[in-house]
Motif scaffolding. Structure first.
Motif, PDB file in Angstrom:
ATOM      1  N   SER A 305      -7.223 -10.995  -4.712  1.00 57.16           N
ATOM      2  CA  SER A 305      -7.436  -9.787  -3.916  1.00 57.16           C
ATOM      3  C   SER A 305      -7.146  -8.578  -4.794  1.00 57.16           C
ATOM      4  CB  SER A 305      -6.509  -9.756  -2.693  1.00 57.16           C
ATOM      5  OG  SER A 305      -6.480  -8.454  -2.127  1.00 57.16           O
ATOM      6  N   PRO A 306      -8.164  -7.842  -5.235  1.00 59.54           N
ATOM      7  CA  PRO A 306      -7.904  -6.655  -6.057  1.00 59.54           C
ATOM      8  C   PRO A 306      -6.938  -5.678  -5.387  1.00 59.54           C
ATOM      9  CG  PRO A 306     -10.217  -7.225  -6.165  1.00 59.54           C
ATOM     10  CD  PRO A 306      -9.613  -8.112  -5.123  1.00 59.54           C
ATOM     11  N   TYR A 307      -7.066  -5.491  -4.072  1.00 59.44           N
ATOM     12  CA  TYR A 307      -6.170  -4.581  -3.368  1.00 59.44           C
ATOM     13  C   TYR A 307      -4.714  -5.025  -3.490  1.00 59.44           C
ATOM     14  CZ  TYR A 307      -3.833  -1.999   0.326  1.00 59.44           C
ATOM     15  OH  TYR A 307      -2.951  -1.204   1.009  1.00 59.44           O
ATOM     16  N   LEU A 308      -4.462  -6.310  -3.278  1.00 60.50           N
ATOM     17  CA  LEU A 308      -3.085  -6.807  -3.324  1.00 60.50           C
ATOM     18  C   LEU A 308      -2.567  -6.900  -4.756  1.00 60.50           C
ATOM     19  CD1 LEU A 308      -3.220  -9.446  -0.449  1.00 60.50           C
ATOM     20  CD2 LEU A 308      -2.212  -7.148  -0.409  1.00 60.50           C
ATOM     21  N   GLU A 309      -3.454  -7.080  -5.723  1.00 63.54           N
ATOM     22  CA  GLU A 309      -3.028  -7.010  -7.126  1.00 63.54           C
ATOM     23  C   GLU A 309      -2.521  -5.594  -7.428  1.00 63.54           C
ATOM     24  OE1 GLU A 309      -2.822  -9.440  -9.369  1.00 63.54           O
ATOM     25  OE2 GLU A 309      -3.688 -11.001  -8.085  1.00 63.54           O
ATOM     26  N   PHE A 310      -3.192  -4.599  -6.878  1.00 59.80           N
ATOM     27  CA  PHE A 310      -2.760  -3.215  -7.055  1.00 59.80           C
ATOM     28  C   PHE A 310      -1.389  -2.982  -6.422  1.00 59.80           C
ATOM     29  CE2 PHE A 310      -3.033   1.253  -5.296  1.00 59.80           C
ATOM     30  CZ  PHE A 310      -2.679   1.877  -6.481  1.00 59.80           C
ATOM     31  N   GLN A 311      -1.154  -3.574  -5.253  1.00 58.82           N
ATOM     32  CA  GLN A 311       0.162  -3.436  -4.634  1.00 58.82           C
ATOM     33  C   GLN A 311       1.243  -4.048  -5.516  1.00 58.82           C
ATOM     34  OE1 GLN A 311       0.149  -1.427  -1.861  1.00 58.82           O
ATOM     35  NE2 GLN A 311      -2.040  -1.432  -2.377  1.00 58.82           N
ATOM     36  N   LYS A 312       0.951  -5.197  -6.135  1.00 59.34           N
ATOM     37  CA  LYS A 312       1.914  -5.819  -7.055  1.00 59.34           C
ATOM     38  C   LYS A 312       2.202  -4.914  -8.247  1.00 59.34           C
ATOM     39  CE  LYS A 312       1.239 -10.068  -8.361  1.00 59.34           C
ATOM     40  NZ  LYS A 312       0.515 -11.288  -8.813  1.00 59.34           N
ATOM     41  N   PRO A 478      -4.467 -21.076  -3.185  1.00 54.70           N
ATOM     42  CA  PRO A 478      -4.329 -19.738  -2.591  1.00 54.70           C
ATOM     43  C   PRO A 478      -3.166 -18.982  -3.225  1.00 54.70           C
ATOM     44  CG  PRO A 478      -4.679 -21.377  -0.885  1.00 54.70           C
ATOM     45  CD  PRO A 478      -4.470 -22.141  -2.166  1.00 54.70           C
ATOM     46  N   ILE A 479      -3.321 -17.669  -3.338  1.00 55.35           N
ATOM     47  CA  ILE A 479      -2.297 -16.810  -3.934  1.00 55.35           C
ATOM     48  C   ILE A 479      -1.407 -16.260  -2.826  1.00 55.35           C
ATOM     49  CG2 ILE A 479      -1.867 -14.741  -5.307  1.00 55.35           C
ATOM     50  CD1 ILE A 479      -4.635 -15.167  -6.575  1.00 55.35           C
ATOM     51  N   ASN A 480      -0.104 -16.419  -2.978  1.00 55.00           N
ATOM     52  CA  ASN A 480       0.846 -15.933  -1.982  1.00 55.00           C
ATOM     53  C   ASN A 480       1.288 -14.522  -2.375  1.00 55.00           C
ATOM     54  OD1 ASN A 480       2.651 -15.765   0.137  1.00 55.00           O
ATOM     55  ND2 ASN A 480       4.280 -16.882  -0.953  1.00 55.00           N
ATOM     56  N   TYR A 481       0.625 -13.524  -1.836  1.00 56.28           N
ATOM     57  CA  TYR A 481       0.964 -12.145  -2.144  1.00 56.28           C
ATOM     58  C   TYR A 481       2.135 -11.678  -1.273  1.00 56.28           C
ATOM     59  CZ  TYR A 481      -3.411 -11.615  -4.787  1.00 56.28           C
ATOM     60  OH  TYR A 481      -4.423 -11.734  -5.706  1.00 56.28           O
ATOM     61  N   PRO A 482       3.043 -10.856  -1.821  1.00 55.00           N
ATOM     62  CA  PRO A 482       4.162 -10.329  -1.025  1.00 55.00           C
ATOM     63  C   PRO A 482       3.673  -9.413   0.093  1.00 55.00           C
ATOM     64  CG  PRO A 482       4.545 -10.017  -3.393  1.00 55.00           C
ATOM     65  CD  PRO A 482       3.112 -10.435  -3.233  1.00 55.00           C
ATOM     66  N   LYS A 483       4.446  -9.343   1.161  1.00 55.59           N
ATOM     67  CA  LYS A 483       4.123  -8.438   2.260  1.00 55.59           C
ATOM     68  C   LYS A 483       4.453  -6.997   1.872  1.00 55.59           C
ATOM     69  CE  LYS A 483       4.660 -11.729   6.080  1.00 55.59           C
ATOM     70  NZ  LYS A 483       5.364 -12.017   7.359  1.00 55.59           N
ATOM     71  N   ALA A 484       3.776  -6.064   2.519  1.00 56.13           N
ATOM     72  CA  ALA A 484       3.985  -4.643   2.237  1.00 56.13           C
ATOM     73  C   ALA A 484       5.401  -4.227   2.624  1.00 56.13           C
ATOM     74  CB  ALA A 484       2.960  -3.816   2.997  1.00 56.13           C
ATOM     75  N   ASN A 486       6.079  -0.852   2.837  1.00 59.46           N
ATOM     76  CA  ASN A 486       5.869   0.478   3.421  1.00 59.46           C
ATOM     77  C   ASN A 486       6.640   1.581   2.698  1.00 59.46           C
ATOM     78  OD1 ASN A 486       4.083  -0.382   5.515  1.00 59.46           O
ATOM     79  ND2 ASN A 486       5.855  -1.181   6.630  1.00 59.46           N
ATOM     80  N   GLU A 487       7.086   1.291   1.508  1.00 65.77           N
ATOM     81  CA  GLU A 487       7.694   2.305   0.654  1.00 65.77           C
ATOM     82  C   GLU A 487       6.841   2.514  -0.595  1.00 65.77           C
ATOM     83  OE1 GLU A 487      11.759   3.153  -1.969  1.00 65.77           O
ATOM     84  OE2 GLU A 487      11.493   1.245  -0.927  1.00 65.77           O
ATOM     85  N   LEU A 488       6.605   1.423  -1.318  1.00 67.47           N
ATOM     86  CA  LEU A 488       5.714   1.452  -2.478  1.00 67.47           C
ATOM     87  C   LEU A 488       4.398   0.753  -2.189  1.00 67.47           C
ATOM     88  CD1 LEU A 488       8.192   0.632  -5.416  1.00 67.47           C
ATOM     89  CD2 LEU A 488       7.446   2.870  -4.603  1.00 67.47           C
ATOM     90  N   THR A 489       4.443  -0.249  -1.326  1.00 68.22           N
ATOM     91  CA  THR A 489       3.251  -1.043  -1.029  1.00 68.22           C
ATOM     92  C   THR A 489       2.915  -0.931   0.453  1.00 68.22           C
ATOM     93  OG1 THR A 489       4.549  -3.068  -0.640  1.00 68.22           O
ATOM     94  CG2 THR A 489       3.794  -2.637  -2.892  1.00 68.22           C
ATOM     95  N   PHE A 490       1.616  -1.074   0.757  1.00 67.15           N
ATOM     96  CA  PHE A 490       1.151  -0.816   2.113  1.00 67.15           C
ATOM     97  C   PHE A 490       0.108  -1.842   2.512  1.00 67.15           C
ATOM     98  CE2 PHE A 490       2.065   3.086  -0.217  1.00 67.15           C
ATOM     99  CZ  PHE A 490       3.125   3.594   0.521  1.00 67.15           C
ATOM    100  N   ASP A 491       0.005  -2.085   3.829  1.00 68.27           N
ATOM    101  CA  ASP A 491      -1.074  -2.948   4.299  1.00 68.27           C
ATOM    102  C   ASP A 491      -2.395  -2.197   4.170  1.00 68.27           C
ATOM    103  OD1 ASP A 491      -2.020  -1.870   7.112  1.00 68.27           O
ATOM    104  OD2 ASP A 491       0.166  -1.723   7.091  1.00 68.27           O
ATOM    105  N   ILE A 492      -3.471  -2.931   4.205  1.00 67.66           N
ATOM    106  CA  ILE A 492      -4.774  -2.368   3.853  1.00 67.66           C
ATOM    107  C   ILE A 492      -5.245  -1.313   4.856  1.00 67.66           C
ATOM    108  CG2 ILE A 492      -6.284  -4.039   5.011  1.00 67.66           C
ATOM    109  CD1 ILE A 492      -7.851  -4.159   2.296  1.00 67.66           C
ATOM    110  N   LEU A 493      -4.931  -1.474   6.135  1.00 67.50           N
ATOM    111  CA  LEU A 493      -5.385  -0.493   7.118  1.00 67.50           C
ATOM    112  C   LEU A 493      -4.605   0.815   7.010  1.00 67.50           C
ATOM    113  CD1 LEU A 493      -6.166  -2.629  10.285  1.00 67.50           C
ATOM    114  CD2 LEU A 493      -7.722  -1.768   8.538  1.00 67.50           C
ATOM    115  N   THR A 494      -3.358   0.739   6.603  1.00 63.54           N
ATOM    116  CA  THR A 494      -2.607   1.973   6.338  1.00 63.54           C
ATOM    117  C   THR A 494      -3.260   2.741   5.206  1.00 63.54           C
ATOM    118  OG1 THR A 494      -0.512   1.032   7.109  1.00 63.54           O
ATOM    119  CG2 THR A 494      -0.373   2.906   5.625  1.00 63.54           C
ATOM    120  N   SER A 495      -3.660   2.018   4.163  1.00 60.96           N
ATOM    121  CA  SER A 495      -4.325   2.672   3.042  1.00 60.96           C
ATOM    122  C   SER A 495      -5.663   3.269   3.457  1.00 60.96           C
ATOM    123  CB  SER A 495      -4.522   1.681   1.892  1.00 60.96           C
ATOM    124  OG  SER A 495      -3.284   1.326   1.316  1.00 60.96           O
TER     125      SER A 495
END
Length: 592
Positions: A305-312, A478-484, A486-495
């Motif tokens: 997920s490019p979006y979640l890679e960016f959050q990482k 499957p890749i287990n991405y960390p949950k947002a 809400n300080e540095l990382t955000f869910d996709i709809l917030t973005s």
């Protein structure tokens, strides 16, 4: 008449409204279109389209030409996404008498001169300095800008010169001549058609604009550019275009952490060694920074997920130390051309040309395309003016019978330019990573950029489009991405809520399925790729949902679309066809 028909209202909201099916465009609406005739019609109001218009009117001292720009965003600059470090060379050619003491022909309040450069290799928790290749050296010569502010400035300059400017206008189709071997105009998108393809009370048909020259300046993977490239087989002598997805945020950070003019690039973490890409952070003005990740869309693992890679990425100490205590104020995403020299198609067709990112002029090693886009617009304008000044006035009644000009001189002159030479010199950098992997690519690129200067007697090619490089999900976990947090990382709809995107809840869906069926699309992609669409999309447009019986249903949340075009590019089945929505729809980016 034009302004009345093209009135559009932008409302900032976000919704998860979905389609249960995608109907064919309603064809039984009686259409009587208004027609207009211009000398030059430019589709797209980005740097390349605006520079073409400006140069044309600079040359047109007698103000005898009608030059028009049709731009789908609600105002000029609203759909512009860029990492936004620019070279001044081409903007200085456009305004040679306006170069300021800092060395660029832009107002001082729009620019920040680069004062320091850093290139890092990241591991999960550490970083290591790398030598910068010459192409990535920016200190004391290049400028950090908000590109949408620069576009707004250029649009004002174009309007002052007499260019007819129409934002909020989506162009949905081209008009071919009788023999279908040339383009004589374009059709703007109909307004007021509901999600089932039925005309509403507010229905207004699009207009037909006929022009001597149609300039496609839509940016990367434009919908009209796709049609024209296919219609006239403009890629017969080039490699397929390859792409990256750029994801970006603008943050306001603590003043103590702000370093005006600092530019940082990194490679490595969070991307795996077999995934091409890199990150950036630019400090530009008023404690504002832009941070982003570009990932090549030729990746093979459908679970990425490019979006979640960016959050990482934002959790890495190099970036998190700067962001902590700050506030994210804007989010954006856009596909980028990465094919370079080998993927440049034939640039001309009867009646028009491709310029800027419609042609694919991004310099990938530099991570810059604005300067080459502007240069292509300047050259196109110069060659158009040489032709059009000797033509008779437009004969509206017999327009379809007039000679259609193939402006081959534009391609000839572009190939003589510094922009073309620049792309040739770095032609082997991006494909070397595909051919030799991360380490081999770094070595080959180092030799090419620092020793041979692009004069190596070989050219690396890529004959496989990005979508075809996606492999079956069964080959990966499957890749287990960390949950947002809400300080540095955000869910996709917030973005997505930070993009200001808007589409009318009851309008014809612009995300068309060639299969005409959500079920058929799901059957093509789910078993092999386990929902790759919901991972490659950076806006939460696509979802696979399981019903009570355990069956998987494909869903399109078209309201969330931010016009990045990734779905059209990366869909392994090539079943998704991105078309323009109603004019003024889509994101409204701020400071990108």
């Amino acid at each position: 008449m034009i302004k009345r028909i093209f009135t559009s209202i932008q409302v900032g909201s976000i919704s998860r409204w979905t389609f249960q099916y995608i109907p064919k465009r309603f064809n039984s609406i009686p259409v009587e279109r208004v027609k207009d005739f211009v000398d030059v019609c430019i589709i797209g109001g980005g740097p390349s389209g605006l520079s073409t218009a400006i140069k044309l009117k600079q040359l047109d001292q007698n103000d005898s030409l009608r030059v028009m720009i049709l731009e789908k965003s609600s105002d000029f600059g609203s759909h512009i996404v860029s990492g936004a470090v620019i070279e001044p060379k081409s903007i200085n050619e456009l305004f040679p008498n306006e170069i300021n003491p800092q060395g660029i022909a832009l107002p001082s309040d729009l620019i920040t001169k680069v004062t320091s450069d850093h290139m890092l290799y990241l591991t999960k928790n550490s970083s290591y300095s790398l030598p910068e290749p010459p192409q990535m050296t920016n200190k004391n010569k290049n400028f950090i800008v908000s590109l949408n502010n620069v576009v707004k400035y250029l649009s004002e300059r174009a309007e002052e010169l007499g260019v007819e400017m129409y934002p909020g206008i989506s162009v949905s189709d081209v008009i071919y001549n009788k023999n279908k071997d040339g383009v004589i105009g374009v059709v703007t998108q109909d307004m007021g058609i509901d999600k089932n393809g039925v005309a509403k009370d507010s229905y207004e048909p699009g207009m037909e604009f006929y022009s001597r020259f149609t300039i496609l300046a839509e940016g990367c993977h434009g919908s009209l550019s796709k049609k024209v490239i296919n219609q006239f087989n403009l890629r017969k002598d080039s490699d397929p275009q390859t792409y990256g997805l750029g994801i970006k945020e603008v943050w306001e950070i603590e003043p103590s952490k702000f370093k005006r003019g600092e530019v940082l690039h990194s490679i490595g973490y969070p991307l795996s060694s077999d995934t091409y890409g890199g990150a950036f952070m630019y400090h530009f003005e008023n404690n504002l920074i832009s941070i982003g990740l570009v990932i090549g869309l030729d990746y093979s693992n459908p679970y990425i997920s490019p979006y979640l890679e960016f959050q990482k990425l934002k959790k890495h100490p190099v970036y998190s130390d700067v962001l902590k205590g700050g506030k994210c104020i804007s989010y954006a995403a856009r596909a980028l051309n990465e094919g370079g020299y080998q993927s440049i198609p034939k640039l001309t067709f009867k009646g028009g040309v491709l310029i800027g990112c419609s042609a694919g002029f991004m310099n990938v090693p530099k991570i810059k395309g604005t300067h080459t886009a502007i240069k292509s617009g300047i050259i196109a304008a110069e060659e158009i003016y040489k032709k059009v000044q000797h033509l008779d006035s437009v004969d509206e009644e017999n327009f379809e019978d007039q000679e259609i000009i193939d402006l081959v001189e534009y391609e000839t002159e572009f190939k003589k330019s510094w922009a073309y030479q620049e792309l040739y010199e770095v032609r082997n950098v991006r494909p070397s990573f595909e051919k030799f992997g991360l380490i081999g690519g770094l070595i080959h690129s180092g030799i090419s950029t620092m020793i041979t200067n692009g004069n190596e007697p070989w050219t690396l090619h890529n004959k496989t489009p990005d979508y075809a490089k996606t492999k079956n999900a069964e080959l990966y976990k499957p890749i287990n991405y960390p949950k947002a947090d809400n300080e540095l990382t955000f869910d996709i709809l917030t973005s997505v809520s930070r993009t200001g995107t808007f589409h009318d809840e009851d309008e014809l869906c612009h995300l068309q399925l060639k299969s005409k069926s959500l079920k058929r699309h799901s059957k093509m992609n789910w078993e092999k790729y386990k929902g790759v669409e919901q991972r490659f999309c950076p806006a939460g447009v696509y979802e696979y949902l399981k019903d009570d019986k355990g069956d998987v249903k494909f869903q399109i949340n078209s309201q969330n679309c931010i016009h990045c075009k990734t779905c059209d590019i990366k869909d392994p089945a090539q079943d998704i066809n991105w078309q323009v929505p109603e004019g003024g729809d889509g994101p409204k980016y701020y400071m990108t």
